[in-house]
Design a protein around this motif. Structure first.
Motif, PDB file in Angstrom:
ATOM      1  N   GLN A 202       0.806  -1.110  -0.058  1.00  0.00           N
ATOM      2  CA  GLN A 202       0.019   0.101  -0.147  1.00  0.00           C
ATOM      3  C   GLN A 202       1.010   1.256   0.025  1.00  0.00           C
ATOM      4  O   GLN A 202       2.073   1.306   0.600  1.00  0.00           O
ATOM      5  CB  GLN A 202      -0.957  -0.015   1.223  1.00  0.00           C
ATOM      6  CG  GLN A 202      -2.028   1.092   1.237  1.00  0.00           C
ATOM      7  CD  GLN A 202      -2.206   1.628   2.677  1.00  0.00           C
ATOM      8  OE1 GLN A 202      -1.481   1.956   3.449  1.00  0.00           O
ATOM      9  NE2 GLN A 202      -3.570   1.544   2.786  1.00  0.00           N
ATOM     10  N   GLY A 207      -4.023   1.671  -3.247  1.00  0.00           N
ATOM     11  CA  GLY A 207      -5.169   1.378  -1.811  1.00  0.00           C
ATOM     12  C   GLY A 207      -4.740   0.237  -0.982  1.00  0.00           C
ATOM     13  O   GLY A 207      -5.087   0.447   0.065  1.00  0.00           O
ATOM     14  N   SER A 208      -4.218  -0.641  -1.503  1.00  0.00           N
ATOM     15  CA  SER A 208      -4.170  -1.795  -0.468  1.00  0.00           C
ATOM     16  C   SER A 208      -2.799  -2.656  -1.101  1.00  0.00           C
ATOM     17  O   SER A 208      -2.546  -2.667  -2.449  1.00  0.00           O
ATOM     18  CB  SER A 208      -5.309  -2.827  -0.356  1.00  0.00           C
ATOM     19  OG  SER A 208      -5.087  -3.924   0.276  1.00  0.00           O
ATOM     20  N   THR A 272     -11.515   3.997  -9.724  1.00  0.00           N
ATOM     21  CA  THR A 272     -10.760   2.878  -9.446  1.00  0.00           C
ATOM     22  C   THR A 272      -9.724   2.403 -10.497  1.00  0.00           C
ATOM     23  O   THR A 272      -9.747   3.039 -11.476  1.00  0.00           O
ATOM     24  CB  THR A 272     -11.629   1.871  -9.142  1.00  0.00           C
ATOM     25  OG1 THR A 272     -12.484   1.405 -10.174  1.00  0.00           O
ATOM     26  CG2 THR A 272     -12.800   2.156  -8.064  1.00  0.00           C
ATOM     27  N   TRP A 289      -6.721  -9.238  -4.465  1.00  0.00           N
ATOM     28  CA  TRP A 289      -6.308  -8.036  -3.413  1.00  0.00           C
ATOM     29  C   TRP A 289      -6.178  -8.657  -1.979  1.00  0.00           C
ATOM     30  O   TRP A 289      -6.862  -9.503  -1.729  1.00  0.00           O
ATOM     31  CB  TRP A 289      -7.648  -7.123  -3.328  1.00  0.00           C
ATOM     32  CG  TRP A 289      -7.664  -6.448  -4.481  1.00  0.00           C
ATOM     33  CD1 TRP A 289      -8.589  -6.306  -5.413  1.00  0.00           C
ATOM     34  CD2 TRP A 289      -7.194  -4.940  -4.609  1.00  0.00           C
ATOM     35  NE1 TRP A 289      -8.673  -5.590  -6.511  1.00  0.00           N
ATOM     36  CE2 TRP A 289      -7.669  -4.709  -6.019  1.00  0.00           C
ATOM     37  CE3 TRP A 289      -6.172  -4.150  -3.885  1.00  0.00           C
ATOM     38  CZ2 TRP A 289      -7.520  -3.024  -6.549  1.00  0.00           C
ATOM     39  CZ3 TRP A 289      -5.802  -2.886  -4.361  1.00  0.00           C
ATOM     40  CH2 TRP A 289      -6.370  -2.502  -5.519  1.00  0.00           C
ATOM     41  N   PRO A 291      -6.544  -7.339   1.281  1.00  0.00           N
ATOM     42  CA  PRO A 291      -7.051  -6.076   2.014  1.00  0.00           C
ATOM     43  C   PRO A 291      -6.087  -5.573   3.173  1.00  0.00           C
ATOM     44  O   PRO A 291      -5.678  -6.267   3.951  1.00  0.00           O
ATOM     45  CB  PRO A 291      -8.302  -6.577   2.544  1.00  0.00           C
ATOM     46  CG  PRO A 291      -8.780  -7.508   1.561  1.00  0.00           C
ATOM     47  CD  PRO A 291      -7.528  -8.320   1.292  1.00  0.00           C
ATOM     48  N   TYR A 433     -11.139  -0.319  -3.655  1.00  0.00           N
ATOM     49  CA  TYR A 433     -10.251   1.014  -3.279  1.00  0.00           C
ATOM     50  C   TYR A 433     -10.226   1.967  -4.224  1.00  0.00           C
ATOM     51  O   TYR A 433     -10.464   1.606  -5.345  1.00  0.00           O
ATOM     52  CB  TYR A 433      -8.991   0.567  -3.017  1.00  0.00           C
ATOM     53  CG  TYR A 433      -8.793  -0.566  -1.821  1.00  0.00           C
ATOM     54  CD1 TYR A 433      -8.724  -0.207  -0.332  1.00  0.00           C
ATOM     55  CD2 TYR A 433      -8.569  -1.938  -1.827  1.00  0.00           C
ATOM     56  CE1 TYR A 433      -8.650  -1.085   0.579  1.00  0.00           C
ATOM     57  CE2 TYR A 433      -8.508  -3.000  -0.819  1.00  0.00           C
ATOM     58  CZ  TYR A 433      -8.749  -2.463   0.406  1.00  0.00           C
ATOM     59  OH  TYR A 433      -8.524  -3.410   1.245  1.00  0.00           O
ATOM     60  N   LYS A 434     -10.006   3.224  -3.723  1.00  0.00           N
ATOM     61  CA  LYS A 434      -9.805   4.364  -4.645  1.00  0.00           C
ATOM     62  C   LYS A 434      -8.291   4.146  -5.364  1.00  0.00           C
ATOM     63  O   LYS A 434      -7.619   3.686  -4.835  1.00  0.00           O
ATOM     64  CB  LYS A 434      -9.858   5.625  -4.039  1.00  0.00           C
ATOM     65  CG  LYS A 434     -11.050   5.814  -3.034  1.00  0.00           C
ATOM     66  CD  LYS A 434     -11.069   7.085  -2.434  1.00  0.00           C
ATOM     67  CE  LYS A 434     -12.223   7.424  -1.499  1.00  0.00           C
ATOM     68  NZ  LYS A 434     -12.174   8.867  -0.768  1.00  0.00           N
ATOM     69  N   SER A 441      -5.864   4.112   0.903  1.00  0.00           N
ATOM     70  CA  SER A 441      -7.198   4.214   0.702  1.00  0.00           C
ATOM     71  C   SER A 441      -8.167   3.400   1.648  1.00  0.00           C
ATOM     72  O   SER A 441      -7.679   2.449   1.999  1.00  0.00           O
ATOM     73  CB  SER A 441      -7.539   3.853  -0.850  1.00  0.00           C
ATOM     74  OG  SER A 441      -9.139   3.686  -0.998  1.00  0.00           O
ATOM     75  N   THR A 443     -11.525   1.584   2.371  1.00  0.00           N
ATOM     76  CA  THR A 443     -12.466   0.581   1.589  1.00  0.00           C
ATOM     77  C   THR A 443     -13.813   1.526   1.320  1.00  0.00           C
ATOM     78  O   THR A 443     -14.209   2.173   2.107  1.00  0.00           O
ATOM     79  CB  THR A 443     -13.188  -0.655   2.099  1.00  0.00           C
ATOM     80  OG1 THR A 443     -13.630  -0.195   3.588  1.00  0.00           O
ATOM     81  CG2 THR A 443     -11.809  -1.373   2.689  1.00  0.00           C
TER      82      THR A 443
END
Length: 629
Positions: A202, A207-208, A272, A289, A291, A433-434, A441, A443
């Protein structure tokens, strides 16, 4: 690889077993005074273990799984080695600025020939780490390059010299072809089924963390490396200007091409990464992903589980994490020609940050550790351990696979149909995520999805659920808190799976006549109405601090718990230590949105700004922190 022949027996217990009941963490004793900040691990054909350290030493460990392993230093003086492999009688490692071949030509136990296979430019920035190599099926190598950080905005990645933020493909005779770009901090490389994958961390634009399939000519998200796509040998033609033309226009660029963040991002119109793929086909989305704050905060090494070890999880993937000192498990499948799949926690509790993994000949897993420059949940700053399976099968989801109308879940042991046919045992939500220049980012676009029906296999080894509202490209959290084993009636060791749904497969859907629709879930009871307080009374009454149980969901949502522990130092200071500063709520709110690294000089990694945390939630967090005084 030595195959395990011990008979597999399920654990039977009334109290639900935990990770440590199946996978034991074993110490490996190193010589006194040796600092094993492990940057690279590899197993040699004879079973010896090769270790590269961040301090530039290379060790060969004889009898590494015995009670008395023998460490032999074979080389020293290299530059921040962050990967090690064995090929045709020689070791290969990635130093800061080159891929190096190391050979013991006279077989006296010392490396006496150091050959540069290929070198690349350096600007001298401390964050220009180089990771790898990994060996491709044809014997060539892949090496990845970290981006530097900006002088004024330390969290903003820059590619100051060619091939920073790139994956390099290097032949054995020293020819390099740029392979792909968009990398920010590509620490974990791995070959899965003959294909190149990597794990991202990240940060800005990311975002992650995630596990990503790296195709030649792909762009995986971070724009710093796009600076070099005008070079004639670049397989990527996307430019920075083209990308920024499709990102939220409020993220403007200044005269020095630096991102200008908007003041208010709580209600920003966001895009996104999959929005970008609609415009630029070279965009490569994560296969899975991971998270942030849940499945790690700084993902690292990728390894495939061989046949015959670690029970029912053969051919699945393990991913290390430095910040949370743990290992996650990933199941991959291909749908419409693209990888996707599910991820779970696997084993936590390592003594330091998990950076490198390598299989021993006895089927155990070597775990190389370090946390210098980036804190970890484990208190030690370095180390080498082993993860050993005890030949007992944990009660787990073995796989989660996408279906046209939901998911099919297989298990390692039969499930109790009384619970499995009850819709109350299942919960599914999706989020994403953005894609923006801000560091990380939250969620976003989270939706609870309806589980309409379930079909349990006759042998109890699988369940197929119908889920309304599947969303392509979204992460789907599949929670099975109500499932119990057929024998022993215990719960899953890890009841939550995170499935990345890049494609929804075609095929036959279940009919409602085939499934159970029984649900013991109780309808929500309306809260009794309480007379509202007058504005004056509410203003006069001091705000009440929430409890830990009330605040924990916010700490997880905004990834605070990724770097902070309530009681002790982790990546950042413990919340109790912050409380001792006696900051006002207003001061904490200001520091969340605009941290001051000079406030905590003893921490190597400054806190990034978090302007995306809404004022109301930030206030609750601040009140809780101050309640810890």
């Amino acid at each position: 690889m030595l195959m395990m022949t011990t008979a597999i027996q399920p654990v039977l217990a009334q109290e639900s077993p935990k990770e440590e009941d199946f996978f034991r963490i074993a110490r490996i004793s190193s010589p006194e005074g040796t600092l094993l900040e492990v940057g690279g691990l590899c197993t040699l054909p004879n079973g010896d273990l090769g270790i590269a350290t961040r301090r530039g030493d290379i060790f060969i460990v004889e009898n590494p799984t015995s009670r008395q392993p023998y460490f032999r230093k074979v080389a020293s003086g290299l530059h921040e080695v962050l990967g090690l492999v064995w090929k045709d009688g020689s070791l290969y490692c990635a130093q800061r600025g080159e891929l190096t071949k190391l050979t013991d030509t006279n077989m006296d136990g010392k490396i006496d020939r150091f050959e540069t296979v290929y070198s690349w430019p350096l600007s001298g920035h401390y964050h220009e780490y180089s990771f790898g190599p990994v060996i491709a099926p044809d014997g060539s190598f892949f090496v990845s390059g970290n981006v530097a950080f900006g002088n004024e905005e330390w969290w903003r990645g820059e590619s100051r010299v060619p091939w920073r933020g790139w994956m390099m493909h290097i032949s054995a005779d020293g020819k390099m072809e740029p392979w792909a770009t968009g990398f920010r901090s590509p620490c974990g490389l791995g070959i899965i089924d003959g294909e190149l994958f990597y794990t991202e961390n990240q940060g800005d634009w990311m975002g992650s963390g995630a596990l990503v399939h790296v195709k030649k000519g792909s762009f995986v998200g971070h724009p710093a490396g796009l600076r070099w796509t005008n070079l004639p040998n670049s397989p990527v033609k996307l430019t920075t200007e083209q990308l920024y033309g499709k990102v939220d226009p409020r993220f403007r660029r200044d005269a020095n091409n630096r991102a200008i963040k908007p003041e208010n991002v709580e209600n920003e119109k966001f895009v996104t990464l999959f929005d970008m793929k609609q415009y630029f086909p070279e965009v490569q989305l994560p296969a899975v992903w991971l998270p942030h704050g849940v499945l790690g905060i700084s993902n690292s090494q990728v390894v495939t589980i061989p046949e015959g070890v670690f029970g029912p999880f053969a051919k699945q993937v393990l991913v290390g994490d430095q910040g949370q000192s743990k290992i996650m498990r990933v199941y991959l499948e291909k749908v419409n020609g693209e990888y996707q799949g599910a991820a779970w926690d696997f084993r936590s509790g390592f003594q330091s940050g998990v950076l490198r993994l390598a299989w021993a000949k006895d089927g155990s897993l070597f775990v190389g550790e370090t946390n210098r420059g980036w804190g970890s949940a484990g208190d030690a700053n370095q180390g080498l351990q082993r993860l050993v399976w005890n030949n007992r099968v944990p009660f787990e989801m073995r796989t989660v696979s996408a279906r046209p109308d939901g998911f099919e879940i297989t298990f390692t042991q039969p499930i109790d149909k009384k619970y499995a046919e009850d819709l109350a045992s299942y919960h599914v939500e999706s989020f994403i995520y953005k894609y923006h220049p801000v560091y990380g980012s939250p969620t976003v676009n989270t939706e609870n999805l309806t589980v309409k029906g379930v079909k349990v296999a006759a042998d109890g080894m699988s369940a197929r659920i119908i889920v309304n509202g599947l969303r392509r490209y979204y992460i789907h959290k599949v929670s099975l808190a109500g499932i119990r084993s057929q024998e022993g009636s215990y719960s899953l060791v890890h009841p939550d799976a995170y499935y990345t749904l890049n494609n929804i497969p075609e095929g036959a859907s279940l009919t409602m006549s085939e499934v159970s629709t029984k649900s013991t879930a109780k309808a929500p009871v309306a809260e009794p109405k309480v007379p509202a307080k007058t504005a004056a009374a509410a203003k006069a009454e001091p705000a009440k601090a929430p409890t830990l149980a009330q605040i924990q969901p916010l700490l997880n949502k905004y990834t605070c718990s990724s770097c902070h522990n309530a009681e002790k130092k982790q990546v950042g200071p413990g919340f109790k230590e912050v409380a001792k500063r006696n900051y006002s709520v207003a001061k904490i709110l200001a520091l969340i949105k605009n941290p001051k690294p000079e406030n905590w000089p003893g921490y190597a990694t400054p806190m990034p700004p978090f302007p995306q945390v809404p004022q109301a939630d930030a206030t609750k967090i601040a009140l809780w922190i101050n309640s810890l005084k």
